[in-house]
Design a protein around this motif. Structure first.
Motif, mmCIF file in Angstrom:
data_model
loop_
_atom_site.group_PDB
_atom_site.id
_atom_site.type_symbol
_atom_site.label_atom_id
_atom_site.label_comp_id
_atom_site.label_asym_id
_atom_site.label_seq_id
_atom_site.Cartn_x
_atom_site.Cartn_y
_atom_site.Cartn_z
ATOM 1 N N PRO A 172 0.843 -1.214 0.000
ATOM 2 C CA PRO A 172 0.000 0.000 0.000
ATOM 3 C C PRO A 172 0.871 1.254 0.000
ATOM 4 C CG PRO A 172 -0.794 -1.580 1.622
ATOM 5 C CD PRO A 172 0.511 -2.108 1.116
ATOM 6 N N SER A 173 0.377 2.294 -0.614
ATOM 7 C CA SER A 173 1.172 3.519 -0.758
ATOM 8 C C SER A 173 1.524 4.143 0.588
ATOM 9 C CB SER A 173 0.401 4.536 -1.604
ATOM 10 O OG SER A 173 -0.860 4.829 -1.008
ATOM 11 N N SER A 174 0.708 3.872 1.616
ATOM 12 C CA SER A 174 0.962 4.478 2.923
ATOM 13 C C SER A 174 2.222 3.927 3.588
ATOM 14 C CB SER A 174 -0.239 4.260 3.847
ATOM 15 O OG SER A 174 -0.506 2.870 3.986
ATOM 16 N N ILE A 175 2.614 2.708 3.253
ATOM 17 C CA ILE A 175 3.819 2.128 3.865
ATOM 18 C C ILE A 175 4.901 1.825 2.839
ATOM 19 C CG2 ILE A 175 2.516 1.131 5.776
ATOM 20 C CD1 ILE A 175 2.692 -1.578 4.389
ATOM 21 N N ALA A 176 4.610 2.059 1.555
ATOM 22 C CA ALA A 176 5.614 1.804 0.516
ATOM 23 C C ALA A 176 6.651 2.923 0.505
ATOM 24 C CB ALA A 176 4.941 1.695 -0.847
ATOM 25 N N ARG A 177 7.798 2.624 -0.044
ATOM 26 C CA ARG A 177 8.848 3.636 -0.157
ATOM 27 C C ARG A 177 8.414 4.754 -1.088
ATOM 28 N NH1 ARG A 177 14.536 0.163 -0.616
ATOM 29 N NH2 ARG A 177 14.479 -0.682 1.513
ATOM 30 N N GLN A 178 8.729 5.990 -0.678
ATOM 31 C CA GLN A 178 8.374 7.170 -1.455
ATOM 32 C C GLN A 178 9.604 8.055 -1.593
ATOM 33 O OE1 GLN A 178 5.342 7.489 -2.731
ATOM 34 N NE2 GLN A 178 4.329 5.822 -1.587
ATOM 35 N N THR A 179 9.660 8.790 -2.698
ATOM 36 C CA THR A 179 10.755 9.730 -2.932
ATOM 37 C C THR A 179 10.276 11.146 -2.672
ATOM 38 O OG1 THR A 179 11.704 8.270 -4.625
ATOM 39 C CG2 THR A 179 12.446 10.565 -4.592
ATOM 40 N N ILE A 180 10.990 11.873 -1.833
ATOM 41 C CA ILE A 180 10.623 13.260 -1.526
ATOM 42 C C ILE A 180 11.001 14.136 -2.712
ATOM 43 C CG2 ILE A 180 11.014 15.205 0.020
ATOM 44 C CD1 ILE A 180 11.658 13.263 2.217
ATOM 45 N N PRO A 181 10.031 14.816 -3.322
ATOM 46 C CA PRO A 181 10.326 15.637 -4.498
ATOM 47 C C PRO A 181 11.311 16.760 -4.169
ATOM 48 C CG PRO A 181 7.957 15.292 -4.230
ATOM 49 C CD PRO A 181 8.602 14.807 -2.979
ATOM 50 N N GLY A 182 12.246 16.961 -5.069
ATOM 51 C CA GLY A 182 13.207 18.037 -4.921
ATOM 52 C C GLY A 182 14.432 17.682 -4.110
ATOM 53 N N PHE A 183 14.358 16.602 -3.309
ATOM 54 C CA PHE A 183 15.499 16.215 -2.479
ATOM 55 C C PHE A 183 16.122 14.887 -2.913
ATOM 56 C CE2 PHE A 183 13.017 19.042 0.167
ATOM 57 C CZ PHE A 183 13.975 19.873 0.714
ATOM 58 N N GLY A 184 15.334 14.071 -3.598
ATOM 59 C CA GLY A 184 15.829 12.775 -4.027
ATOM 60 C C GLY A 184 16.034 11.791 -2.895
ATOM 61 N N ILE A 185 15.415 12.051 -1.736
ATOM 62 C CA ILE A 185 15.545 11.164 -0.583
ATOM 63 C C ILE A 185 14.407 10.155 -0.605
ATOM 64 C CG2 ILE A 185 15.539 11.035 1.937
ATOM 65 C CD1 ILE A 185 16.670 13.840 2.001
ATOM 66 N N VAL A 186 14.771 8.879 -0.514
ATOM 67 C CA VAL A 186 13.779 7.805 -0.501
ATOM 68 C C VAL A 186 13.472 7.460 0.953
ATOM 69 C CG1 VAL A 186 13.261 5.443 -1.187
ATOM 70 C CG2 VAL A 186 14.632 6.910 -2.687
ATOM 71 N N VAL A 187 12.242 7.763 1.372
ATOM 72 C CA VAL A 187 11.831 7.463 2.747
ATOM 73 C C VAL A 187 11.150 6.099 2.776
ATOM 74 C CG1 VAL A 187 11.628 9.872 3.384
ATOM 75 C CG2 VAL A 187 9.641 8.677 2.449
ATOM 76 N N ASP A 188 11.227 5.445 3.928
ATOM 77 C CA ASP A 188 10.704 4.086 4.071
ATOM 78 C C ASP A 188 9.813 4.014 5.310
ATOM 79 O OD1 ASP A 188 10.251 1.361 4.240
ATOM 80 O OD2 ASP A 188 12.277 0.822 3.640
ATOM 81 N N PRO A 189 8.516 4.296 5.171
ATOM 82 C CA PRO A 189 7.606 4.242 6.328
ATOM 83 C C PRO A 189 7.512 2.852 6.942
ATOM 84 C CG PRO A 189 6.601 5.402 4.477
ATOM 85 C CD PRO A 189 7.834 4.746 3.951
#
Length: 654
Positions: A172-189
């Protein structure tokens, strides 16, 4: 009325064995803390009951912690990488050799853990035997190891869960890895959620968290047993194609097999987590060695069974380096086995993560107890009897790293911290056997009892009551600090001091301690030179010279230690009973040799990163740890008189 002696025959003040005045600032680096004993425990419990952990663990709990911390998800990938690049079908022998090498360190840990069962593991042992500065650096190296290790493990849970639910993008998108726009940081909830859940579980209680870890570890073990049993059946059915190759059992030769062993050695790191819970074990003298031994034996057996099956199902050069086990089963028509493998990998990640957070919180607590960190970290919850504050801080750091950073590139720092700890533990065993500390620090509150005992022995002047260090004796000189005065220089002192000379026999094994100390030093220097020579392959002459010098020093030190009788004082140092490491000095020296060899072959980038971290740690020690250490005010007394001093103090209180 008892006359208070400011400086006495029995005591020395300040920074350790030689005192500040004798050695200047260097004394701060080598001062050693009081060894575990019934007296230390009783005085600690009476003075700070909030610092006591729950005595709740037995052998099954320790095995769960050891196996869960050791068998991570790496084994599900490692077999393919090492088989393709190093060992080939001889991967099973690589795991066996690596297991034997890990057992050398396990033997050393088992003796120290059973003799000195307090929280802190390698940091605790280094502080007792080597010195405060080295212990400080080891403590910070272990904190770095567990922080990065736990963060890397937490980051690995997302892709494995995604595979379990159907594919890389199935979460699910709520816990999947996401990339913060403009920073290129991949967060992992998902990683952050795992950290929160595990941290909360560890705060509930040691017995409850260990029970959950045991259940999760059992799921991992069941998956590995499934791979071994079903894979063995498929191997007999298909004829073990992986072993019927023209290149034979050793396609890369013996060197390849040994290179594979040095790689898979790190699959055994984690058993030392058991020793961090030593203070929470009901019967540490018996249970800790058994727990360490069983945990390592189970891990080695499972590793060998899995590797034996996987390299036999398919040729080593056709293995998928990312999913070797799943692809091997798929080649035999059992695609659904990938789900079992993924469940096992997820279970391994969870149990390994718990095995990283647990020891780090205990190390923080131990360093705070010793005054080297703020007392905030030493607080233990009265209801759960666990260091909640240390656990929460540990989980918070791991959660932030796991959420924001991909720490996979820093994983080499985990290996360096582990190897440093293993090396210090092996050296500590040598020191315990040959040159156990002859002094222990006592708090200033024991000053009256020390003066009383000192006065009694000065007046009695029995040769067995006079403390002798090598060829030196402690004497009293009015209105001055305690002096180390050579016996030949006693001419001109008071009648009492002259009487000390007459009562004192020449040397009480002093020369033997000196020789043993130099032998240990020469051995360690020889190991460092010999292992460092292997990195100079571009210059054969230099390499040959270094090997010769290192080999001579190593053999000389080892022969000296073999010929020297071990110090009898070791029997009265720490808790009696427990496990005794066999084949000393050969076994700990072999452990030092293996660990240092692996250390010098770590990448330069890893050494650079860790050097920066340890440099910052050293600055922190200079400006905080050194000045806040309670050993600044401690009074050092001979080990032989500690029981009498405690008894005198107890009688005066009563």
């Amino acid at each position: 009325m008892m006359v208070p002696f400011r400086d006495s025959v029995l005591q020395k003040r300040g920074a350790g064995a030689g005192g500040k005045r004798a050695f200047g600032g260097f004394g701060n680096l080598v001062r050693r803390k009081q060894v575990d004993s019934k007296h230390a425990k009783s005085s600690s419990s009476s003075g700070s009951s909030q610092h006591q952990l729950a005595k709740a663990l037995t052998v099954p709990h320790l095995v769960a912690i050891g196996v869960g911390s050791t068998i991570g998800s790496g084994v599900y990938i490692l077999v393919g990488t090492v088989a393709r690049e190093h060992s080939g079908p001889a991967l099973t022998l690589s795991f066996l050799i690596a297991g034997i090498a890990a057992a050398l360190s396990a033997f050393c840990y088992a003796e120290l853990a059973s003799r000195f069962p307090s929280a802190g593991s390698a940091y605790h042992y280094s502080y007792i035997f080597i010195g405060e500065a080295v212990a400080w650096l080891i403590g910070w190296a272990l904190m770095l190891e567990y922080t990065i290790g736990s963060s890397a493990v937490a980051r690995g849970i997302s892709p494995n869960l995604a595979l379990l639910f159907g594919g890389p993008n199935s979460l699910p998108s709520s816990i999947a890895r996401q990339t913060i726009p403009g920073f290129g940081i991949v967060v992992d909830p998902c990683a952050a959620i795992l950290v929160i859940v595990v941290t909360g579980l560890l705060c509930v209680g040691i017995k409850e968290s260990t029970l959950v870890q045991g259940i999760v570890t059992s799921a991992n073990i069941c998956a590995l047993i499934f791979i071994s049993v079903v894979g063995g059946y498929l191997g007999f059915k298909t004829g073990w194609r992986g072993y019927e190759l023209p290149s034979g059992y050793f396609p890369f030769g013996a060197e390849g097999m040994l290179a594979g062993a040095s790689t898979v050695f790190f699959a055994y790191t984690g058993f030392d987590s058991v020793t961090s819970t030593a203070e929470e074990v009901k019967n540490p003298q018996r249970d800790l060695p058994i727990g360490i031994g069983f945990a390592l034996s189970i891990c080695c057996t499972l590793y060998m069974l899995v590797s034996m099956v996987v390299v036999g199902l398919v040729p080593y050069y056709t293995m998928d380096p990312d999913t070797p086990i799943s692809s091997a089963f798929a080649s035999c028509g059992i695609e659904w086995a990938a789900y079992i493998v993924t469940i096992g990998s997820c279970a391994a990640l969870c149990s390994s993560f718990m095995g990283s957070i647990l020891p780090q919180s205990r190390i923080l607590m131990a360093m705070a107890r010793d005054g080297l960190l703020p007392s905030f970290f030493s607080d233990v919850s009265k209801s759960t009897q666990v260091p909640v504050k240390s656990t929460v801080v540990t989980g918070l750091l791991a959660g932030i790293l796991a959420f924001f950073m991909d720490v996979e590139e820093l994983s080499g720092m985990v290996s360096l911290g582990t190897l440093l700890a293993y090396t210090m533990v092996a050296i500590s065993v040598l020191i315990l056997r040959y040159v156990p500390p002859h002094e222990v620090p006592l708090p200033p509150s024991f000053q009256e009892a020390i003066n009383s005992v000192s006065l009694r022995h000065t007046i009695g002047c029995s040769s067995s009551d006079v403390f002798v260090e090598n060829s030196e004796v402690y004497v009293t000189k009015p209105e001055s600090s305690p002096l180390l005065v050579k016996k030949e220089a006693l001419v001109g002192y008071s009648p009492t001091e002259k009487m000390l000379q007459k009562c004192n026999f020449l040397v009480n094994k002093g020369n033997q301690r000196k020789i043993a100390g130099w032998a240990i030093t020469i051995t360690c220097i020889g190991v460092l030179i010999l292992t460092s020579a292997t990195i100079f392959s571009f210059d054969r002459i230099l390499q040959f010279m270094l090997c010769g010098i290192g080999g001579i020093l190593l053999l000389s030190g080892l022969i000296l230690l073999t010929c020297i009788e071990q110090d009898d004082a070791r029997h009265n140092f720490g808790h009696a009973g427990g496990f005794i490491c066999p084949f000393v000095p050969l076994l700990p020296v072999s452990s030092i040799l293996i660990n240092v060899y692996l250390l010098v072959h770590l990448s330069a980038a890893t050494w650079a990163r860790v050097s920066i971290w340890l440099g910052l740690a050293l600055l922190a020690y200079v400006f905080y740890g050194r000045t806040h250490s309670p050993l600044q005010r401690a009074v050092y007394v001979p080990v032989a008189h500690v029981d009498e001093i405690y008894a005198t103090s107890s009688n005066s209180v009563s």
